[in-house]
Design a protein around this motif. Structure first.
Motif: not given
Lengths: 546, 546
Positions: A23-24, A27-28, A36-39, B360-361, B364-365, B368, B372, B510-512
């Motif tokens: 799951l981690l 997500t990443l 757009e996502v700041k990852l 869980y999902a 996790y999102y 993160v 961040a 805002a992030f996603y």
């Protein structure tokens, strides 16, 4: 009992570890895919590098310590990691290593502007691929009995690492593909786009030298092999995980020393037609890729789509008909069913059924869009037939493969006296009335329970061996398997190397809108592609067992 | 053998039917959810009406024909459809019927402007709910042995119909919720929006009368019960499907006539604290809903979010601690593990593990995004703790429930002589060295194999019964179960009735970006909600078994 309890506990614990890691990374990876996502994608790379290093350490520990303890491996599961699967793994591993080398070369040609993680990642991945391939080659059949919980966790970590690498690779490829197919961006060729992205990312560094371009193209075309490598390794690691702490009754675990006799006997029809389809398919793919990518001429795209759909429809119809024929032949096959516990086969069947769902989903969305859209032209009619056949063919093929995998191999069949078989059948009927779980208990029956038959059997064996000849049924099944194998190979090659009629044909794009249709295809197509690869592996097994 | 082959064949065939129907309805539902896609929600209703009618016909046929054939039901699975599950089903069915009545009333108040399918759908659904509830009440435990393939297909059809109804309801609700939370649309209250949609859809017909508004609000608030009804029915139908053609060894199938003695003995702490949490939770929910929806004042939203997260964090920490305590108590529990085949329990465990993945999902999102994001204020810290606890609590709770479900009920425990237990334990250790599959073979051991013990046992039984008193361990487990049950109930109520901190807290949005975050929450949250409901049912079972 306490051992049994802890077995469950250890399994649950390692599954929890795996779930969290998957799951981690999910997500990443999914976060990194959107601009757009700041990852950033190097967040993912960073995590993957750490996990891979832990993994490498554990695999070395397993090879040099755990597996060398006394009584560590009391038995081996002969169904796990057959030679052709391990061979395929090594082949894909070599191609993955070439890809890693290309990638390292590509990134190091402008190392000044990139984060060092980008160059480190392919290097670490290369070491990981080598270690893992050696590890799986040596230990795929182990039923380990020491360090149980550590091994379970280590295997689950390996499994999730492979899945994370697979996710990252698939997402990376989908982003490339989708950007080049996005109607909003008016870029004609995806390579140009790829360079543009790299350029914008690295500002004043561009891939200008000839060598750098070779690296770039090379690693792009080798992606599909790396993707399949991860999935093959995952499947093998899963079977190893199931076998941790397993004790196998030697009676159940007969070794089938079946040789791969492709070139010993001459097969005509299946092989020849199969290769014809394969070569035609590759030609169709090349023409399609060049025509679709080079010009945005709508009429030419239509022609090329007609060709693509036409080829696929013929190929799929032929394969469906042959699968049905094969299933009918199995109906008349009197070989006993094989009901022994076999994690490898259970996994094979589950993966075939599960991976086909990806293809099914795309087909259903496609069918609904095609039926509901108004212009009923040739392309739409072809698309509809193609989608329907993409539903039907995997279904018939799965039925055929599942039947094939559940048969006893013919060698055993030959050794069984017909009279003995009848008595077995009779016992079956009587015991069936008592319990449905008979097959297992029957196989555990000691041979001494039927004393009168022991002598008869050994006599009959000789006479049968003398008259042993390959009957037409086995020959037919072998021909079918070879043809289906080659057919699935070409159906793997086409989407794996970039054919995306789902985007070139505008019906679904117009119906669902770009974001939704791209999401559907990007999530489901990787499973569809894996389905074809896995079908090839399973058909090889059916071929050898027939 | 041929029966066994056909069992697999019939299963595969009915699974294929189910897969295709699920995918088709998934396509229609997801397509209908987007306004841009030229699919209307009455396309889905049309399909659902047809499927439901076929289903009703089959269920009547089953009740009046199949189950009355001679030898149709040679045995019953006593683990399937326990009374509290059937009771819950009837309760949800009644509320679903009320919802259908409200819906019919609402739509018929402006029947002139709507397609008649919109009014037909709740009527047909009502008939379907009644038929299905009667059917499940009567036949949930059947192991049917006639019309095998028809029954398998019928059950799979019922299962997929329920899943399709669930999907349609969840999507409908998500669309409502998401539209009211969408930052682009500047509508303050979702009811206003709902009316706006209805108005725009039906042009000059609006819901003006008081009655119509009651109907509208009523059916909206009854949605969660209908959603749970579909899932409960699906689970029961799945167990019936697994039991088709099954023959149960009467030795394995001991009936536990356990009474539900909640009010016989007095429990204090668990019940009281649980009810306290429940009442507080409902108060928090009401305040939250009113404050968040009424005004777009950012400061007040922060206050209310702090309250919401605070309550959840306290509640989840308490529950986690108690689950760990419960698992530790099980470690010292000497009751035998129950390893009999039990499709109901296998399904329960799989559903608990699977449905938790949804929660869980989201966590996790969320984690993160929170880690961040730059503004490290109180709300973000609370959100992070909340997400972490939402990962930890279901994990601990699953471990506790799984341990609880795998215990032998205490009635049997009391009857076993301690001396006999020791010998059993000894046998275990010895046989463990030979095979890991001992527990099954041990239970199949005839009692006559231990002749010396038969007399001892009957003597010891009386003495034990005399001194039978509920020890502190069982009491503690019962208290725990009651508290967790009530805790899960409030954690079900909050999201089911509309609390969406995921959207009110702006960090993840805002992030996603809105589309991605909405997709994640809308797909995963229904599973998270179902997890809570299913945990309530499982905890009730653990409570009764302790």
């Amino acid at each position: 009992s306490s051992k049994e309890v802890w077995k469950k506990g250890g399994r649950v614990f390692s599954i929890l570890l795996a779930i969290n890691l998957v799951l981690l990374s999910c997500t990443l990876v999914s976060g990194g895919a959107f601009q757009e996502v700041k990852l950033h994608d190097y967040d993912v790379f960073f995590m993957l590098i750490i996990v891979m290093l832990i993994n490498i350490a554990w695999m070395l520990f397993y090879i040099f310590r755990t597996s060398r303890l006394q009584g560590a491996i009391p038995c081996k599961d002969n169904h796990a990691g057959p030679i052709w699967l391990r061979g395929g793994l090594v082949l894909f591993a070599v191609l993955s290593l070439v890809m890693d080398a290309f990638k390292t070369g590509y990134y190091s040609s402008y190392y000044k502007c990139l984060s060092p993680i980008r160059i480190m990642f392919p290097v670490v991945q290369g070491v990981f691929v080598i270690t893992q391939t050696v590890f799986l080659w040596m230990s795929a059949q182990d039923c380990i009995h020491k360090h149980l919980n550590l091994t379970r966790c280590g295997l689950m970590l390996t499994l999730t690492t492979n899945l994370a690498v697979w996710m990252a690779a698939v997402t990376d490829e989908s982003v490339h593909k989708a950007e080049s197919k996005n109607p909003i961006a008016n870029v004609t060729h995806r390579m140009a786009l790829l360079m543009m992205r790299a350029a914008s990312q690295a500002e004043n560094c561009a891939c200008k030298s000839q060598l750098c371009k070779i690296f770039q193209n090379g690693y792009y075309w080798l992606y599909p092999f790396n993707i399949e490598y991860s999935l093959f390794a995952s499947a093998m690691v899963y079977v190893m995980w199931k076998n941790v702490g397993r004790l196998i009754d030697p009676h159940d675990n007969h070794i089938h020393q079946l040789k791969f006799k492709l070139f010993r006997r001459t097969y005509f029809l299946g092989t020849i037609v199969g290769f014809l389809v394969l070569v035609t398919g590759i030609a169709v793919l090349i023409v399609y890729e060049i025509q679709v990518n080079s010009k945005e001429d709508s009429k030419r795209t239509d022609q090329v789509l007609t060709m693509y759909f036409g080829f696929n429809i013929i190929c799929l119809s032929l394969m469906s008909a042959i699968c049905i024929a094969g299933s009918i032949v199995y109906r008349f096959d009197k070989r006993d069913m094989d009901h022994h516990k076999n994690p490898t086969r259970t996994l094979d069947v589950a993966l075939l059924m599960g991976a086909a769902l990806g293809q099914y989903a795309i087909s259903y969305y496609s069918i609904v869009a095609t039926v509901a859209s108004s212009p009923r032209d040739t392309i739409n009619a072809l698309n509809l037939s193609y989608s329907l056949l993409m539903l039907a063919q995997p279904t018939f093929q799965n039925i055929f493969i599942i039947e094939g995998l559940h048969r006893q191999p013919p060698e055993e069949e030959d050794k069984v006296d017909p009279q003995q078989k009848d008595i077995y059948g009779l016992t079956f009927v009587n015991m069936n009335a008592v319990s449905l779980r008979v097959p297992e208990s029957l196989s555990a029956l000691p041979p001494s329970a039927l004393p009168g038959l022991a002598i008869q059997t050994s006599e009959a064996r000789r006479s049968l061996k003398a008259s042993k000849k390959m009957n037409w049924r086995r020959r037919f099944l072998k021909e079918i398997s070879v043809f289906l194998l080659l057919g699935n190979a070409i159906l793997w090659v086409m989407p794996a190397f970039g054919a995306r009629p789902q985007f070139d044909n505008k019906t679904e794009l117009a119906f669902y809108g770009y974001p939704m249709w791209a999401a559907i295809v990007d999530i489901c197509l990787p499973f569809g592609i894996f389905y074809r690869m896995h079908a090839v592996a399973s058909l090889l097994e059916v071929y050898i067992m027939s």
